[in-house]
Design a protein around this motif. Structure first.
Motif, PDB file in Angstrom:
ATOM      1  N   GLU A   1       3.025  19.587  -2.564  1.00 59.67           N
ATOM      2  CA  GLU A   1       1.727  18.929  -2.516  1.00 59.67           C
ATOM      3  C   GLU A   1       0.789  19.460  -3.589  1.00 59.67           C
ATOM      4  O   GLU A   1       0.071  18.702  -4.235  1.00 59.67           O
ATOM      5  CB  GLU A   1       1.114  19.137  -1.123  1.00 59.67           C
ATOM      6  CG  GLU A   1       0.117  18.053  -0.789  1.00 59.67           C
ATOM      7  CD  GLU A   1      -0.748  18.395   0.403  1.00 59.67           C
ATOM      8  OE1 GLU A   1      -0.168  18.754   1.438  1.00 59.67           O
ATOM      9  OE2 GLU A   1      -1.974  18.300   0.271  1.00 59.67           O
TER      10      GLU A   1
ATOM     11  N   SER B   1      -0.849  17.334  -6.526  1.00 56.79           N
ATOM     12  CA  SER B   1      -2.296  17.289  -6.621  1.00 56.79           C
ATOM     13  C   SER B   1      -2.737  17.588  -8.059  1.00 56.79           C
ATOM     14  O   SER B   1      -3.660  16.973  -8.589  1.00 56.79           O
ATOM     15  CB  SER B   1      -2.871  18.298  -5.647  1.00 56.79           C
ATOM     16  OG  SER B   1      -4.166  18.648  -6.009  1.00 56.79           O
TER      17      SER B   1
ATOM     18  N   LEU C   1      -0.014  10.227  -3.196  1.00 62.91           N
ATOM     19  CA  LEU C   1      -0.670  10.573  -1.930  1.00 62.91           C
ATOM     20  C   LEU C   1       0.349  10.600  -0.804  1.00 62.91           C
ATOM     21  O   LEU C   1       0.064  11.018   0.291  1.00 62.91           O
ATOM     22  CB  LEU C   1      -1.753   9.543  -1.603  1.00 62.91           C
ATOM     23  CG  LEU C   1      -2.920   9.496  -2.571  1.00 62.91           C
ATOM     24  CD1 LEU C   1      -3.851   8.332  -2.219  1.00 62.91           C
ATOM     25  CD2 LEU C   1      -3.676  10.802  -2.571  1.00 62.91           C
ATOM     26  N   ASP C   2       1.542  10.122  -1.093  1.00 59.85           N
ATOM     27  CA  ASP C   2       2.591  10.065  -0.095  1.00 59.85           C
ATOM     28  C   ASP C   2       3.894  10.322  -0.836  1.00 59.85           C
ATOM     29  O   ASP C   2       3.972  10.096  -2.048  1.00 59.85           O
ATOM     30  CB  ASP C   2       2.598   8.663   0.555  1.00 59.85           C
ATOM     31  CG  ASP C   2       3.173   8.721   1.964  1.00 59.85           C
ATOM     32  OD1 ASP C   2       3.747   9.767   2.330  1.00 59.85           O
ATOM     33  OD2 ASP C   2       3.057   7.708   2.680  1.00 59.85           O
TER      34      ASP C   2
ATOM     35  N   ASN D   1     -14.846   3.960  -0.351  1.00 59.80           N
ATOM     36  CA  ASN D   1     -14.702   5.394  -0.055  1.00 59.80           C
ATOM     37  C   ASN D   1     -15.620   6.291  -0.868  1.00 59.80           C
ATOM     38  O   ASN D   1     -15.196   7.284  -1.443  1.00 59.80           O
ATOM     39  CB  ASN D   1     -13.251   5.836  -0.226  1.00 59.80           C
ATOM     40  CG  ASN D   1     -12.438   5.475   1.011  1.00 59.80           C
ATOM     41  OD1 ASN D   1     -12.964   5.498   2.111  1.00 59.80           O
ATOM     42  ND2 ASN D   1     -11.186   5.125   0.805  1.00 59.80           N
TER      43      ASN D   1
ATOM     44  N   PHE E   1     -10.592   1.999  -4.073  1.00 63.16           N
ATOM     45  CA  PHE E   1     -10.179   1.531  -2.753  1.00 63.16           C
ATOM     46  C   PHE E   1     -10.924   0.260  -2.364  1.00 63.16           C
ATOM     47  O   PHE E   1     -12.024  -0.007  -2.865  1.00 63.16           O
ATOM     48  CB  PHE E   1     -10.466   2.593  -1.683  1.00 63.16           C
ATOM     49  CG  PHE E   1      -9.816   3.906  -1.965  1.00 63.16           C
ATOM     50  CD1 PHE E   1      -8.511   4.145  -1.574  1.00 63.16           C
ATOM     51  CD2 PHE E   1     -10.506   4.907  -2.625  1.00 63.16           C
ATOM     52  CE1 PHE E   1      -7.913   5.356  -1.834  1.00 63.16           C
ATOM     53  CE2 PHE E   1      -9.912   6.120  -2.891  1.00 63.16           C
ATOM     54  CZ  PHE E   1      -8.607   6.350  -2.500  1.00 63.16           C
TER      55      PHE E   1
ATOM     56  N   ASP F   1      -6.514  -0.397  -4.910  1.00 58.46           N
ATOM     57  CA  ASP F   1      -5.971  -0.968  -3.681  1.00 58.46           C
ATOM     58  C   ASP F   1      -6.939  -2.043  -3.187  1.00 58.46           C
ATOM     59  O   ASP F   1      -7.969  -1.740  -2.602  1.00 58.46           O
ATOM     60  CB  ASP F   1      -5.809   0.143  -2.636  1.00 58.46           C
ATOM     61  CG  ASP F   1      -5.009  -0.331  -1.440  1.00 58.46           C
ATOM     62  OD1 ASP F   1      -4.699  -1.539  -1.370  1.00 58.46           O
ATOM     63  OD2 ASP F   1      -4.681   0.522  -0.590  1.00 58.46           O
TER      64      ASP F   1
ATOM     65  N   SER G   1       0.822  -1.211   0.000  1.00 59.37           N
ATOM     66  CA  SER G   1       0.000   0.000   0.000  1.00 59.37           C
ATOM     67  C   SER G   1       0.851   1.254   0.000  1.00 59.37           C
ATOM     68  O   SER G   1       0.501   2.248  -0.644  1.00 59.37           O
ATOM     69  CB  SER G   1      -0.916  -0.003   1.219  1.00 59.37           C
ATOM     70  OG  SER G   1      -1.836  -1.044   1.090  1.00 59.37           O
TER      71      SER G   1
ATOM     72  N   ASN H   1       0.541   4.179  -2.639  1.00 56.29           N
ATOM     73  CA  ASN H   1       0.317   5.580  -2.246  1.00 56.29           C
ATOM     74  C   ASN H   1       1.365   6.502  -2.845  1.00 56.29           C
ATOM     75  O   ASN H   1       1.058   7.633  -3.242  1.00 56.29           O
ATOM     76  CB  ASN H   1       0.333   5.719  -0.722  1.00 56.29           C
ATOM     77  CG  ASN H   1      -0.932   5.163  -0.095  1.00 56.29           C
ATOM     78  OD1 ASN H   1      -1.966   5.112  -0.753  1.00 56.29           O
ATOM     79  ND2 ASN H   1      -0.835   4.714   1.142  1.00 56.29           N
TER      80      ASN H   1
ATOM     81  N   ARG I   1      -1.860  14.615 -10.242  1.00 53.06           N
ATOM     82  CA  ARG I   1      -2.701  13.492  -9.849  1.00 53.06           C
ATOM     83  C   ARG I   1      -4.093  13.595 -10.428  1.00 53.06           C
ATOM     84  O   ARG I   1      -4.627  12.657 -10.983  1.00 53.06           O
ATOM     85  CB  ARG I   1      -2.755  13.442  -8.323  1.00 53.06           C
ATOM     86  CG  ARG I   1      -3.525  12.240  -7.782  1.00 53.06           C
ATOM     87  CD  ARG I   1      -3.394  12.193  -6.290  1.00 53.06           C
ATOM     88  NE  ARG I   1      -4.066  13.326  -5.657  1.00 53.06           N
ATOM     89  CZ  ARG I   1      -3.565  14.045  -4.663  1.00 53.06           C
ATOM     90  NH1 ARG I   1      -2.369  13.757  -4.180  1.00 53.06           N
ATOM     91  NH2 ARG I   1      -4.235  15.032  -4.147  1.00 53.06           N
ATOM     92  N   LYS I   2      -4.648  14.776 -10.303  1.00 52.79           N
ATOM     93  CA  LYS I   2      -6.067  14.841 -10.653  1.00 52.79           C
ATOM     94  C   LYS I   2      -6.295  14.696 -12.151  1.00 52.79           C
ATOM     95  O   LYS I   2      -7.373  14.307 -12.572  1.00 52.79           O
ATOM     96  CB  LYS I   2      -6.708  16.110 -10.085  1.00 52.79           C
ATOM     97  CG  LYS I   2      -6.471  17.389 -10.791  1.00 52.79           C
ATOM     98  CD  LYS I   2      -7.221  18.495 -10.038  1.00 52.79           C
ATOM     99  CE  LYS I   2      -6.965  19.830 -10.697  1.00 52.79           C
ATOM    100  NZ  LYS I   2      -7.376  20.937  -9.842  1.00 52.79           N
TER     101      LYS I   2
ATOM    102  N   LEU J   1     -17.906  14.139  -8.508  1.00 53.67           N
ATOM    103  CA  LEU J   1     -16.888  14.719  -7.635  1.00 53.67           C
ATOM    104  C   LEU J   1     -15.513  14.743  -8.296  1.00 53.67           C
ATOM    105  O   LEU J   1     -14.732  15.678  -8.125  1.00 53.67           O
ATOM    106  CB  LEU J   1     -16.828  13.885  -6.346  1.00 53.67           C
ATOM    107  CG  LEU J   1     -16.186  14.514  -5.134  1.00 53.67           C
ATOM    108  CD1 LEU J   1     -16.974  15.726  -4.694  1.00 53.67           C
ATOM    109  CD2 LEU J   1     -16.127  13.501  -3.997  1.00 53.67           C
ATOM    110  N   ALA J   2     -15.230  13.688  -9.100  1.00 49.83           N
ATOM    111  CA  ALA J   2     -13.919  13.582  -9.736  1.00 49.83           C
ATOM    112  C   ALA J   2     -13.716  14.667 -10.797  1.00 49.83           C
ATOM    113  O   ALA J   2     -12.585  14.935 -11.201  1.00 49.83           O
ATOM    114  CB  ALA J   2     -13.751  12.205 -10.355  1.00 49.83           C
TER     115      ALA J   2
ATOM    116  N   ARG K   1     -16.038   6.499 -10.933  1.00 51.30           N
ATOM    117  CA  ARG K   1     -15.448   7.740 -10.460  1.00 51.30           C
ATOM    118  C   ARG K   1     -13.967   7.824 -10.854  1.00 51.30           C
ATOM    119  O   ARG K   1     -13.456   8.882 -11.186  1.00 51.30           O
ATOM    120  CB  ARG K   1     -15.579   7.817  -8.933  1.00 51.30           C
ATOM    121  CG  ARG K   1     -15.140   9.132  -8.346  1.00 51.30           C
ATOM    122  CD  ARG K   1     -15.331   9.172  -6.858  1.00 51.30           C
ATOM    123  NE  ARG K   1     -14.533   8.129  -6.205  1.00 51.30           N
ATOM    124  CZ  ARG K   1     -14.585   7.872  -4.900  1.00 51.30           C
ATOM    125  NH1 ARG K   1     -15.411   8.538  -4.129  1.00 51.30           N
ATOM    126  NH2 ARG K   1     -13.834   6.907  -4.380  1.00 51.30           N
TER     127      ARG K   1
ATOM    128  N   TYR L   1     -13.275  19.314  -9.498  1.00 54.45           N
ATOM    129  CA  TYR L   1     -12.104  20.157  -9.284  1.00 54.45           C
ATOM    130  C   TYR L   1     -11.306  20.312 -10.565  1.00 54.45           C
ATOM    131  O   TYR L   1     -10.118  20.551 -10.550  1.00 54.45           O
ATOM    132  CB  TYR L   1     -11.251  19.553  -8.163  1.00 54.45           C
ATOM    133  CG  TYR L   1     -12.036  19.433  -6.874  1.00 54.45           C
ATOM    134  CD1 TYR L   1     -12.325  20.572  -6.134  1.00 54.45           C
ATOM    135  CD2 TYR L   1     -12.529  18.217  -6.439  1.00 54.45           C
ATOM    136  CE1 TYR L   1     -13.062  20.489  -4.969  1.00 54.45           C
ATOM    137  CE2 TYR L   1     -13.278  18.131  -5.278  1.00 54.45           C
ATOM    138  CZ  TYR L   1     -13.544  19.267  -4.540  1.00 54.45           C
ATOM    139  OH  TYR L   1     -14.288  19.182  -3.396  1.00 54.45           O
TER     140      TYR L   1
END
Lengths: 828, 227
Positions: free
Chosen positions: B74, B78, B54-55, B93, B89, B166, B45, B49, B81-82, B106-107, B154, B110
């Motif tokens: 970050e 971001s 995300l990490d 989620n 998941f 994941d 994981s 990530n 990533r988007k 939602l995806a 999504r 933004y």
């Protein structure tokens, strides 16, 4: 089991520090506010309950219904009414007594002071039981040259010496007499409407010659007249017969009583239980300022509201937090706990929290009560042995603990173990979330309304103090007491000397000065008018320099001229009965409206007529019109006035100066003390005495501001707690949103909006309520700020609430938004 | 598509230092379907990530589409990533308070995409995963398989080039698990790069390559013969 509950309760208290802190802080502040307000309200409600005869003491009030003006309401009575009522109501009234505060000059050795001495009747000792230190009140009030003084006065004059038997000279209204101290009583407590330092017996013959109006005349009201009902007599038996008394029992001097009218059409008597006086002030003539029922109601409501807000916090935070306790509840249920047991467990926890809040609250009360007592002008102490206080404390804790705890306890204890233990489900119902927003809306509606109210009270007070009074208030010193013996003979010399002081611009004698509330009226008719109805007009005697000293605007015509004999007020000496005197007169603008004389220009030359006694009359030609001057409280309507140029009834000298006021007052004092060493010198700055009139409003405004601030604080504490819990609850959502590309700002905005919504809706509720309440409150003021001024106050209060809410939520939101989303998404 | 070079991730607490990934070298080509397997705690994981931005790695290089993103802020991550990466998941989620349609939307929320276009794209992808008839339902009203289909929708609605899954079948029964795997497979056939962490060898078989992790090391890489 109980031990287990207590353990868990305390552990939870410490584990969820933020939650506990918010609740305890909110409750502490709320309870402290409540207790402080309760102390005030209780005190106000208990005035004059300590007299043994409290239930049967009443005071007689007199109201004059004069045609053409609003009723003239007083809480005083005519001197002869004392004997009249005891005779007329022989079966009902046991004793009656008068109090008349003449403010004599008290002289002992070479010291002389103004003192609040009241002339009273011997029955005072029968009706009121004073707390005596030495001597006997009955004996004292039966003797014409004995005086009863209070402890403060005894200390002031005699220090540690025994005051009994000491002699003091009182000078007032043509009377000068030595009095022997034969009684000392403890100072009156603050919770009575009576107010005096000393008492002496009324001897009517002392004042018969020139001042018979004080006690022996029916036309003048200046005595506080109390009476005690006979045992078991229903007050109704007196109150129902006041009109009958007015028509039969009184020789009213109503010469102008027309056909078909009765005395009771013009004079209304009434009476009020002594215990009701403090909160039901009806008119002029009180011994000291009274309280107001309105304030008691307002502050009681605020206390209740703050407590409601704190309880709501409690409820909201507890339900919000309930999910965290879900597992414990589920396990307890699995292990056999009944719902009722759980209910009690959680109620117990909330009562424990309320107790902690109470401890903090009491600490706050102890810390603030000296300041608070000082501020509201009362000597208030919170006694822990008083049963009432104890029951208040216990009641508050139980109320808050149970009201705040019952709903969360019901919700939490209702969790179904199977659902909760399946982990992935949120145990919370949407219903409780909706209830929470509803409660937050309610909290903020209350807070916003309180902020608006505080702003409005403050605004009105500012408006009233800054209203144009029609004269220049700055740099004016008013000196009362110029009619006192010792000064009255030297008025001219005094003024001349004052005028010689460098820095003195001008000086003027007059009957009244600003903000005294005095009233002197004459009945005016218009010769040749269709009706013979008289109009009551205020009389303010002035001298030549009055208009220029006060800087009052002349609207039309001219001022008095030293060279015109007709300008001066004519003497009645040697004028036969039935004759008509002539004079010129200045009037104010409002008088024109009352008289129906049109514009100031049109009024010049018009004639008005007044009586001068013994069927003499006086015709007065209007030679000038002055602008209205607000000498009286702006709480009252502007009154019509005329300004005789008459030197016989001056009570005040007003000095316009430049430079340092305090130094000026000292210089004037020096002159005064040289000319009239036996007369105490007093003075006031006009700007200050005007401000003083509004101390009550200012106090109310400040208290309102403080308490509404507290309400907002407590509400925000709750909001903060709620925001943290919501952020907690929405962690997953925030994580998902961030993964989807939401920035920190997006998340903060999201959370801010969530909490802005209830605040915005709260505005929609608070505004109309506040506008409605405050507009009717403003109605009571003859001079009031514009209603539309309330709108920016509403908008401002809304903005303040929103900004505070944002500040409260924003920091927390940013913290949550910055968190790494994976923690939220992986381990749920 | 992406390349990890000598990439390590170390977690530190006051007393212990845990090495989650130890100098890993992995390269994934565009259009690949890669499964990552290994026992609990092996770093699967963490790897996902980091790949999903995300990490961030403690050291080493992470080249994503020819950019070394290891040191990016970050906000920059971001942004990348988007536009490029979709996530699926184990526990779905989905946001409980939003409908199926809104969850998918939602995806795009933004991305500065006009509402009408968002609606159109959401409708299309709902058709594709066969969830259109549930558009206005709340997640709680759906079965696990249906929820995961929403999550898949999504993940792809933004036309992401790569999907990171994941344990997407971890919470599903075998029938629903297979349904989701087939969906991923068909996405891969349309050109989407898929990286999936799984415990199930059967589901790993859908992938063309399997990377086995153990204690933060790549142990084996198996390439499945083309069918």
């Amino acid at each position: 089991m109980f031990q287990n509950y207590v353990n868990i309760a305390f552990r939870n208290l410490f584990k969820h520090k933020l939650y506990s802190l918010i609740n305890i802080l909110g409750l502490g502040v709320g309870l402290a506010a409540c207790i402080l307000i309760t102390m005030f309200v209780r005190d106000e409600l208990n005035y004059d309950t300590f007299w043994s005869n409290a239930d049967s003491i009443q005071r007689m009030h007199t109201t004059f219904n004069v045609p053409g003006r609003e009723p003239f309401v007083t809480v005083v009575a005519m001197g002869p009414a004392k004997e009249a009522i005891t005779t007329y109501f022989d079966e009902e009234i046991e004793y009656s007594t008068r109090f008349n505060g003449l403010r004599p000059i008290v002289k002992i050795g070479d010291k002389s002071f103004d003192e609040n001495v009241h002339w009273t009747d011997p029955e005072t000792a029968e009706i009121f039981d004073f707390d005596m230190i030495s001597g006997d009140m009955r004996e004292t009030l039966r003797d014409t040259s004995s005086i009863a003084i209070n402890e403060t006065m005894a200390k002031k004059y005699f220090g540690d010496q025994d005051p009994m038997g000491k002699v003091m000279t009182l000078t007032v209204y043509g009377l000068q007499r030595d009095y022997r101290v034969t009684a000392v009583f403890r100072d009156l407590p603050h919770n009575t409407v009576l107010d005096f330092q000393a008492l002496v017996k009324i001897v009517e013959s002392d004042f018969e010659e020139n001042f018979s109006f004080l006690f022996s005349q029916w036309f003048s009201v200046n005595n506080n007249l109390f009476f005690k009902l006979r045992d078991g007599v229903n007050p109704e038996r007196v109150t129902a017969r006041w009109d009958e008394f007015a028509d039969n029992g009184v020789a009213l001097p109503l010469q102008s009583l027309r056909e078909g009218t009765k005395p009771s059409d013009f004079i209304k008597f009434s009476s009020m239980p002594i215990k009701d006086i403090q909160l039901n002030a009806v008119g002029g003539g009180e011994m000291k300022p009274t309280g107001s029922m309105m304030n008691v109601i307002i502050f009681s409501s605020i206390a209740a509201l703050i407590l409601v807000i704190a309880s709501i916090n409690f409820m909201n935070l507890a339900t919000a937090k309930s999910t965290q306790r879900a597992r414990e509840v589920a396990l307890r249920k699995v292990l056999g706990a009944s719902r009722v047991q759980l209910l009690f467990q959680f109620l117990g926890e909330s009562i424990l929290l309320a107790l902690c809040g109470l401890v903090l609250g009491l600490v706050l009360v102890e810390l603030t009560s000296p300041l608070y007592s000082d501020f509201i002008g009362k000597d208030l102490v919170f006694s822990y042995v008083d049963p009432f206080n104890l029951s208040i404390i216990v009641g508050l804790v139980l109320t808050v603990g149970i009201v705040g705890g019952i709903y969360p306890a019901a919700v939490i204890s209702g969790f179904r173990p199977a659902q909760v233990l399946k982990a992935n489900k949120s145990a919370e119902t949407s219903g409780s979330a909706a209830l929470r927003s509803g409660l937050v809306i309610f909290q903020f509606a209350i807070s916003i309304a309180l902020i608006i109210a505080a702003a409005a009270v403050y605004g009105q007070q500012k408006y009233a103090t800054n209203i144009d009074p029609g004269f220049n208030r700055e740099n004016l010193i008013a000196i009362p007491g110029v009619s006192r013996r010792g000064m009255v003979e030297n008025q001219q010399a005094f003024k001349e000397e004052v005028l010689r002081l460098p820095g003195v611009v001008s000086a003027a004698y007059s009957f009244d000065r600003p903000s005294t509330g005095n009233e002197s009226n004459v009945s005016v008719t218009i010769p040749g008018a269709e009706t013979d109805q008289s109009i009551l007009i205020g009389r303010q005697d002035i001298d030549f320099d009055f208009v220029s000293t006060y800087q009052i605007k002349l609207l039309a015509g001219r001022l008095y001229d030293r060279n015109v004999a007709r300008d001066s007020w004519p003497s009645t000496e040697g004028v036969e009965a039935g004759q008509i005197l002539e004079a010129n007169i200045l009037v104010n603008k409002t008088a024109l409206a009352k008289l129906g004389f049109g514009t100031p220009e049109e009024a010049i030359g018009r004639v008005i007529r007044i009586g001068r006694g013994e069927q003499r009359q006086q015709d007065m030609t209007i030679i000038g019109v002055l602008d209205d001057t607000k000498f009286q409280s702006v709480r009252r309507q502007m009154r019509p006035e005329l300004y005789p140029l008459s030197d016989s009834s001056y009570l005040n000298l007003t000095v316009r100066y430049s430079g340092d006021g305090a130094a000026m007052a000292d210089q004037i004092r020096a002159i005064w003390e040289r000319i009239a060493p036996d007369v105490p010198f007093n003075f006031e700055f006009v700007t200050e005495s005007v401000l003083q009139e509004f101390t009550e409003e200012e106090r109310t405004a400040t208290l309102l501001a403080v308490f509404s601030g507290l309400a907002v604080l407590v509400a925000c504490l709750g909001l903060y707690g709620l925001a943290s819990f919501t952020a907690e609850r929405r962690t997953k959502e925030i994580g998902v949103r961030k993964v989807m590309g939401a920035t920190v700002l997006d998340i903060v905005r999201l959370l801010l909006w969530q909490f802005s919504r209830p605040v915005l809706i709260a505005n929609l509720i608070a505004w109309p309520v506040a506008l409605w309440g405050l507009s009717s409150w403003l109605e009571e003021f003859p001079y009031r700020m514009d209603f539309w001024m309330l709108l920016p106050m509403c908008a401002g209060a809304g903005a303040i609430a929103l900004i505070i809410a944002w500040g409260t939520v924003g920091g927390n939101a940013a913290k949550v938004a910055r968190r790494n989303p994976i923690t939220a998404l992986r381990y749920e | 598509m992406l390349k990890l070079h000598n990439l390590s991730k170390v977690y530190r607490s006051d007393e212990v230092e845990t090495v989650a990934l130890n100098s890993i070298n992995i390269e994934i080509e565009q259009g690949e379907f890669v499964a990552i397997m290994g026992p609990s705690g092996c770093g699967k994981s963490t790897l996902l990530n980091i790949v999903g931005m995300l990490d961030s790695p403690s050291s080493g290089e992470y080249i994503f589409m020819d950019e070394d993103v290891a040191g990016y802020s970050e906000a920059q991550l971001s942004e990348i990533r988007k536009h490029n990466i979709g996530f699926i998941f184990q526990s779905f989620n989905l946001i409980d308070e939003l409908t199926v349609e809104e969850n998918i939307e939602l995806a795009l929320l933004y991305h500065n995409i006009p509402a009408s276009e968002r609606k159109a794209r959401v409708a299309k992808v709902m058709d594709k995963v066969g969830i259109a008839h549930r558009a206005s339902h709340m997640p709680s009203q759906l079965s696990g398989g249906q929820q995961q289909r929403v999550a898949v929708a999504r993940a792809v609605v933004g036309d992401q080039a790569m999907i990171l899954a994941d344990e997407p079948t971890g919470n599903l029964d075998s029938a629903h698990g297979q349904e989701v795997m087939e969906m991923l497979q068909s996405l891969n056939e349309e050109g989407t790069t898929i990286v999936m962490v799984t415990h199930s060898p059967a589901h790993a078989d859908y992938a063309r390559r399997t990377i086995n992790l153990f204690d933060g090391h790549v142990v084996t890489e198996n390439l499945r013969a083309a069918e």
